[in-house]
Design a protein around this motif. Structure first.
Motif, mmCIF file in Angstrom:
data_model
loop_
_atom_site.group_PDB
_atom_site.id
_atom_site.type_symbol
_atom_site.label_atom_id
_atom_site.label_comp_id
_atom_site.label_asym_id
_atom_site.label_seq_id
_atom_site.Cartn_x
_atom_site.Cartn_y
_atom_site.Cartn_z
ATOM 1 N N TYR A 17 0.849 -0.683 0.569
ATOM 2 C CA TYR A 17 -0.273 -0.039 -0.110
ATOM 3 C C TYR A 17 0.872 1.680 -0.001
ATOM 4 O O TYR A 17 0.541 2.243 -0.987
ATOM 5 N N ALA A 18 1.867 0.887 0.753
ATOM 6 C CA ALA A 18 2.777 2.255 0.762
ATOM 7 C C ALA A 18 3.438 2.909 -0.324
ATOM 8 O O ALA A 18 3.639 4.397 -0.864
ATOM 9 N N VAL A 19 4.114 1.571 -1.102
ATOM 10 C CA VAL A 19 4.618 2.203 -2.436
ATOM 11 C C VAL A 19 3.300 2.111 -3.177
ATOM 12 O O VAL A 19 4.053 3.702 -3.654
ATOM 13 N N TRP A 20 2.030 1.513 -3.346
ATOM 14 C CA TRP A 20 1.389 1.821 -4.149
ATOM 15 C C TRP A 20 0.932 3.486 -4.097
ATOM 16 O O TRP A 20 1.185 4.626 -5.227
ATOM 17 N N ARG A 21 1.093 3.904 -2.892
ATOM 18 C CA ARG A 21 0.380 5.311 -2.421
ATOM 19 C C ARG A 21 1.498 6.140 -3.715
ATOM 20 O O ARG A 21 1.259 7.474 -4.219
ATOM 21 N N GLN A 22 2.923 5.896 -2.865
ATOM 22 C CA GLN A 22 4.014 6.504 -3.399
ATOM 23 C C GLN A 22 3.959 6.965 -5.297
ATOM 24 O O GLN A 22 3.917 7.735 -5.844
ATOM 25 N N VAL A 23 3.023 5.801 -5.686
ATOM 26 C CA VAL A 23 3.962 5.776 -6.853
ATOM 27 C C VAL A 23 2.456 6.157 -7.717
ATOM 28 O O VAL A 23 2.600 6.737 -8.955
ATOM 29 N N VAL A 24 1.376 6.621 -6.918
ATOM 30 C CA VAL A 24 0.077 7.382 -7.656
ATOM 31 C C VAL A 24 0.497 8.738 -7.401
ATOM 32 O O VAL A 24 0.390 9.695 -8.772
ATOM 33 N N ILE A 25 1.130 9.005 -6.306
ATOM 34 C CA ILE A 25 1.142 11.080 -6.164
ATOM 35 C C ILE A 25 2.101 10.738 -7.045
ATOM 36 O O ILE A 25 1.891 12.058 -7.491
ATOM 37 N N HIS A 26 3.609 9.882 -7.320
ATOM 38 C CA HIS A 26 4.358 10.585 -8.726
ATOM 39 C C HIS A 26 3.643 10.255 -9.782
ATOM 40 O O HIS A 26 4.404 10.807 -11.096
ATOM 41 N N GLY A 27 2.555 10.318 -10.385
ATOM 42 C CA GLY A 27 2.166 9.931 -11.107
ATOM 43 C C GLY A 27 2.286 8.804 -12.271
ATOM 44 O O GLY A 27 2.462 8.542 -13.470
ATOM 45 N N LEU A 76 0.567 -4.205 14.383
ATOM 46 C CA LEU A 76 1.923 -4.615 13.079
ATOM 47 C C LEU A 76 1.350 -2.910 12.109
ATOM 48 O O LEU A 76 2.905 -2.358 12.165
ATOM 49 N N VAL A 77 0.547 -2.162 12.088
ATOM 50 C CA VAL A 77 0.369 -0.757 11.633
ATOM 51 C C VAL A 77 1.361 -0.074 12.616
ATOM 52 O O VAL A 77 2.400 0.766 11.938
ATOM 53 N N GLU A 78 1.258 -0.175 14.045
ATOM 54 C CA GLU A 78 2.203 0.810 14.408
ATOM 55 C C GLU A 78 2.972 0.682 14.509
ATOM 56 O O GLU A 78 4.144 1.754 13.981
ATOM 57 N N ARG A 79 3.555 -0.584 14.287
ATOM 58 C CA ARG A 79 4.542 -0.687 14.620
ATOM 59 C C ARG A 79 5.061 -0.230 12.977
ATOM 60 O O ARG A 79 7.044 -0.082 13.080
ATOM 61 N N TRP A 80 4.942 -0.427 12.204
ATOM 62 C CA TRP A 80 5.600 0.050 10.111
ATOM 63 C C TRP A 80 4.914 1.856 10.426
ATOM 64 O O TRP A 80 6.211 2.119 9.893
ATOM 65 N N LEU A 81 4.386 1.941 11.360
ATOM 66 C CA LEU A 81 4.143 3.834 11.006
ATOM 67 C C LEU A 81 5.819 4.433 12.215
ATOM 68 O O LEU A 81 6.079 4.965 11.715
ATOM 69 N N SER A 82 5.947 3.135 13.015
ATOM 70 C CA SER A 82 7.108 3.702 14.224
ATOM 71 C C SER A 82 8.695 3.828 13.240
ATOM 72 O O SER A 82 9.701 4.145 13.840
ATOM 73 N N LEU A 83 8.650 2.767 12.497
ATOM 74 C CA LEU A 83 9.584 2.770 11.223
ATOM 75 C C LEU A 83 10.211 4.295 10.219
ATOM 76 O O LEU A 83 10.792 4.313 10.587
ATOM 77 N N ARG A 84 8.943 4.744 10.266
ATOM 78 C CA ARG A 84 8.727 6.543 9.457
ATOM 79 C C ARG A 84 9.668 5.973 8.140
ATOM 80 O O ARG A 84 10.834 6.485 7.746
ATOM 81 N N LEU A 85 9.000 4.500 7.429
ATOM 82 C CA LEU A 85 10.013 4.318 6.144
ATOM 83 C C LEU A 85 9.713 4.705 5.112
ATOM 84 O O LEU A 85 9.974 5.338 3.984
ATOM 85 N N GLU A 86 7.654 5.582 5.773
ATOM 86 C CA GLU A 86 7.065 5.900 4.096
ATOM 87 C C GLU A 86 7.682 7.211 3.598
ATOM 88 O O GLU A 86 8.255 7.375 2.169
#
Lengths: 95, 303
Positions: B201-211, B268-278
């Protein structure tokens, strides 16, 4: 950025509405007509626009202050509602 | 603020510029909309008002729905979020010029290098298996340069597969977890699937945001409905998810009726957010665009 909101509104209904809107936007009441809150850049204008739809008389001011300036504030007595420094955002809310 | 909804019977509404969360059996919480960065809905039985959806879209706040297996089922975003056509043109052109395949190769190279780094890091966590993990790390790292020398997708996928089998073999031996199986019903594999779903989802979002067009990839074959570009670009981040899941030690108490418990999903979502990978993912996708346009060469992300 921290914003101070102060108002002087005679109409009871408008005053209550102004307080409710400010609180919905995350402002906390420090004194009866004095609120502090954090707003991202550019959002204060939106807030003023929302207030302008409900407040037709009186005066409302939104004053930006740098984040650290409230640390240097001088106070006399205790604030009646909440401390002068607005709370930080919670990063994650799980419901 | 990230709003994560894990319980059923929650309704999300809008009042005076704030998101209002109401729970079944009382309890109401109001969050100013300007503080909300995203709304994650991880379960069924949640209602969301149309006024709130409109307000969130105006604020460019994502609303994302996950199913029980961690598949991003839907994402709500405003129509103008995918407006950069020139990037999409460059993406299609790169398929013909071979720059696209170069990009996919670099992403897989990044994944293999990161897998080796992850194994070394795991060796530091578990000293008694250090030898085993370090040996596997050297074997995996030895495959990485061969990826760059590949001339066709089959060769890249083959090397990726061999690296993965060495990697997962060592991980399951050292940590006593089941071997990697995307169809597996054990908590470890289910948690990994969920983590990869969040990553996708996170990669998808950035792919769409970048057109970019998420479906036009270079390595994964084109198939209707398969987000090939997303799958290509997420490769190098997978080891982050592996480490995250291993660290959380999913056990049998994570399961409820063959799927992960709601609490486990939220954790899992909370841990993912704490990684700050986005922000890192956003930077990598921007680099991928620059690579596809021929402005600069893609640098894979290092673990």
């Amino acid at each position: 950025m921290i914003w101070l909101a102060v108002y002087d509104i005679q109409d009871d209904g408008e005053r209550a509405k102004a307080a409710a809107i400010l609180q919905a936007w995350g402002f906390v009441r420090v004194q009866r007509s004095f609120f502090v809150g954090r707003l991202p850049r550019g959002r204060a204008q939106d807030l003023l626009h929302v207030l302008s739809r409900h407040v037709k008389t009186g005066h409302v001011a939104l004053i930006p202050v740098p984040d650290d300036s409230l640390d240097k504030a001088l106070e006399l007595g205790a604030p009646p509602y909440a401390p002068l420094k607005p709370p930080r955002y919670v990063q994650t809310l799980v419901v | 603020m990230e709003v994560v909804v894990k319980d059923w019977g929650v309704s999300l509404g809008y009042r005076r510029g704030a998101l209002v969360v109401r729970k079944r059996g009382g309890g109401e919480q109001s969050v100013p909309l300007h503080q909300v960065d995203r709304v994650w809905i991880l379960t069924g039985g949640v209602s969301i008002s149309s006024r709130l959806v409109r307000a969130l879209a105006r604020h460019f706040v994502d609303v994302v729905f996950f199913d029980g297996r961690g598949e991003p089922a839907a994402r709500l975003f405003p129509p103008e979020a995918n407006g950069t056509v020139s990037h999409r043109r460059a993406q299609y052109e790169a398929y013909l010029t071979g720059r696209g395949f170069e990009l996919a190769k670099l992403a897989v190279y990044g994944k293999v290098v990161n897998q080796a780094a992850a194994l070394r890091r795991l060796g530091a966590w578990r000293r008694e298996s250090y030898r085993l993990l370090a040996d596997a790390a050297s074997k995996v790292a030895g495959l990485a340069p061969r990826v760059l020398a590949c001339g066709d997708p089959q060769c890249v996928l083959g090397l990726e597969g061999s690296a993965a089998s060495i990697y997962w073999g060592a991980v399951s031996e050292a940590f006593g977890v089941p071997s990697r199986d995307p169809q597996g019903g054990d908590p470890f594999n289910l948690a990994l699937n969920y983590g990869y779903g969040i990553l996708r989802y996170a990669v998808w979002r950035q792919v769409v945001i970048h057109g970019l067009d998420p479906y036009a990839g270079y390595l994964h074959a084109d198939r209707s409905g398969r987000p090939s570009l997303v799958l290509d670009l997420m490769e190098e981040f997978r080891p982050h998810v592996d480490l995250m899941v291993l660290k959380m030690r999913p056990g049998l108490d994570w399961l409820d009726g063959g799927v992960l418990k709601r609490e486990a999903r939220a954790a899992l979502v909370e841990r993912w957010l704490s990684l700050r990978l986005e922000p890192v993912i956003a930077r990598q996708v921007a680099q991928a665009v620059a690579h596809l346009e021929g402005r600069s060469s893609y640098q894979p992300h290092r673990l």
